[in-house]
Motif scaffolding. Structure first.
Motif, short mmCIF file in Angstrom:
data_model
loop_
_atom_site.label_atom_id
_atom_site.label_comp_id
_atom_site.label_asym_id
_atom_site.label_seq_id
_atom_site.Cartn_x
_atom_site.Cartn_y
_atom_site.Cartn_z
N HIS A 9 0.82 -1.22 0.00
CA HIS A 9 0.00 0.00 0.00
C HIS A 9 0.85 1.27 0.00
O HIS A 9 0.33 2.37 -0.23
CB HIS A 9 -0.93 0.00 1.22
N GLN A 42 0.30 -13.89 -5.13
CA GLN A 42 -0.36 -13.22 -4.01
C GLN A 42 0.12 -11.76 -3.88
O GLN A 42 -0.69 -10.84 -3.68
CB GLN A 42 -0.08 -13.99 -2.72
N PHE A 45 -1.38 -9.37 -6.53
CA PHE A 45 -2.76 -8.92 -6.30
C PHE A 45 -2.87 -8.00 -5.08
O PHE A 45 -3.77 -7.17 -5.03
CB PHE A 45 -3.69 -10.12 -6.19
N HIS A 46 -1.96 -8.14 -4.15
CA HIS A 46 -1.94 -7.17 -3.05
C HIS A 46 -1.49 -5.81 -3.57
O HIS A 46 -1.97 -4.77 -3.11
CB HIS A 46 -1.02 -7.66 -1.93
N SER A 49 -4.49 -4.28 -5.29
CA SER A 49 -5.59 -3.86 -4.41
C SER A 49 -5.29 -2.45 -3.90
O SER A 49 -4.16 -2.00 -3.92
CB SER A 49 -5.74 -4.84 -3.24
N GLY A 50 -6.30 -1.78 -3.45
CA GLY A 50 -6.09 -0.41 -2.97
C GLY A 50 -5.87 0.54 -4.13
O GLY A 50 -6.72 0.72 -4.98
N ASP A 53 -6.57 -0.44 -7.87
CA ASP A 53 -7.92 -0.55 -8.40
C ASP A 53 -8.22 0.52 -9.45
O ASP A 53 -9.08 0.33 -10.31
CB ASP A 53 -8.96 -0.45 -7.27
N VAL A 91 -7.99 -12.98 -2.78
CA VAL A 91 -7.65 -11.66 -3.33
C VAL A 91 -7.87 -11.58 -4.84
O VAL A 91 -8.11 -10.51 -5.38
CB VAL A 91 -6.19 -11.25 -2.98
N LYS A 95 -12.29 -10.66 -3.69
CA LYS A 95 -12.08 -9.22 -3.47
C LYS A 95 -12.05 -8.42 -4.76
O LYS A 95 -12.15 -7.20 -4.73
CB LYS A 95 -10.80 -9.00 -2.66
N ARG A 96 -11.90 -9.10 -5.89
CA ARG A 96 -11.91 -8.42 -7.19
C ARG A 96 -13.14 -8.82 -8.00
O ARG A 96 -13.11 -8.87 -9.23
CB ARG A 96 -10.63 -8.76 -7.97
N GLN A 99 -14.13 -7.15 -11.22
CA GLN A 99 -13.24 -7.26 -12.38
C GLN A 99 -13.14 -8.68 -12.92
O GLN A 99 -12.41 -8.94 -13.87
CB GLN A 99 -11.82 -6.78 -12.00
#
Length: 212
Positions: A9, A42, A45-46, A49-50, A53, A91, A95-96, A99
């Motif tokens: 992040h 993994q 995709f982390h 995320s945030g 996106d 994830v 969480k997606r 998409q």
């Protein structure tokens, strides 16, 4: 990888493309163990995320890698990798959800059901619990429970691209085999999914199982 994932992040969005290229190159190099390649997926995709996106990036190659390598897991030494795979799927799919296409969701649900036949009971339970979440997240995937449902084309289980394997033309016959599994919780999850994963009624899961 774990450190990169933890601080994803904080990474400037300008570096996202380059990082994804590097992660995919590491996977394709063949120098990583299976679990290390899963950590790369993994991490990717982390990163997405945030802040990620807002970027127009389709990480299809990471979906393809995970999809085509799922059958490396079995009841032997690689059974330990199931936990990481389930974390990746969370994830990547749950969480997606906005998409992810229905075709992609169908393909993963089908392959996960097949995988549940080849791993230890605790892993089968985790996989079926994940499929339960996916079926709730993507309600139209319940067509896999209808053995008379037909679309265009023929299901191609050997195809490595989840988007194009025509998973809508198959059914989750594996659940009927798992319903006769020797482990009672595997049986229960299989029966629950066959019934469409209801939240109430005789085929609903008990609270202690639905939280798995």
């Amino acid at each position: 990888m774990l450190s990169l994932m933890r601080f994803a992040h904080l990474i400037n969005v300008e570096f996202f493309d380059d990082l994804l290229v590097v992660l995919h190159s590491l996977i394709e190099s063949g120098d990583l163990s299976y679990q290390e390649s899963l950590h790369c997926v993994q991490t990717a995709f982390h990163i997405l995320s945030g802040q990620g996106d807002v970027l127009n990036i389709d990480p299809m190659k990471f979906y393809t890698h995970l999809y085509k390598t799922l059958f490396k897991l079995h009841a032997g030494a690689t059974n330990e990798g199931v936990e990481i795979v389930l974390q990746c799927l969370d994830v990547m799919l749950t969480k997606r959800r906005k998409q992810v296409s229905q075709q992609r969701a169908l393909a993963f649900i089908k392959r996960l059901c097949t995988l549940a036949l080849h791993v230890l009971p605790n892993s089968s339970i985790g996989i079926l619990a994940t499929n339960r979440i996916l079926m709730h997240t993507f309600p139209k995937t319940d067509l896999l429970l209808d053995n008379e449902s037909q679309g265009s084309g023929v299901f191609l289980p050997e195809l490595e691209e989840p988007e194009y394997c025509n998973a809508q033309n198959t059914a989750l016959w594996e659940l009927h085999a798992l319903r006769r599994h020797y482990h009672p919780i595997v049986q229960r999850f299989a029966a629950h999914l066959i019934a469409g994963a209801p939240s109430e009624g005789s085929e609903a899961l008990k609270p202690e199982l639905s939280r798995r």
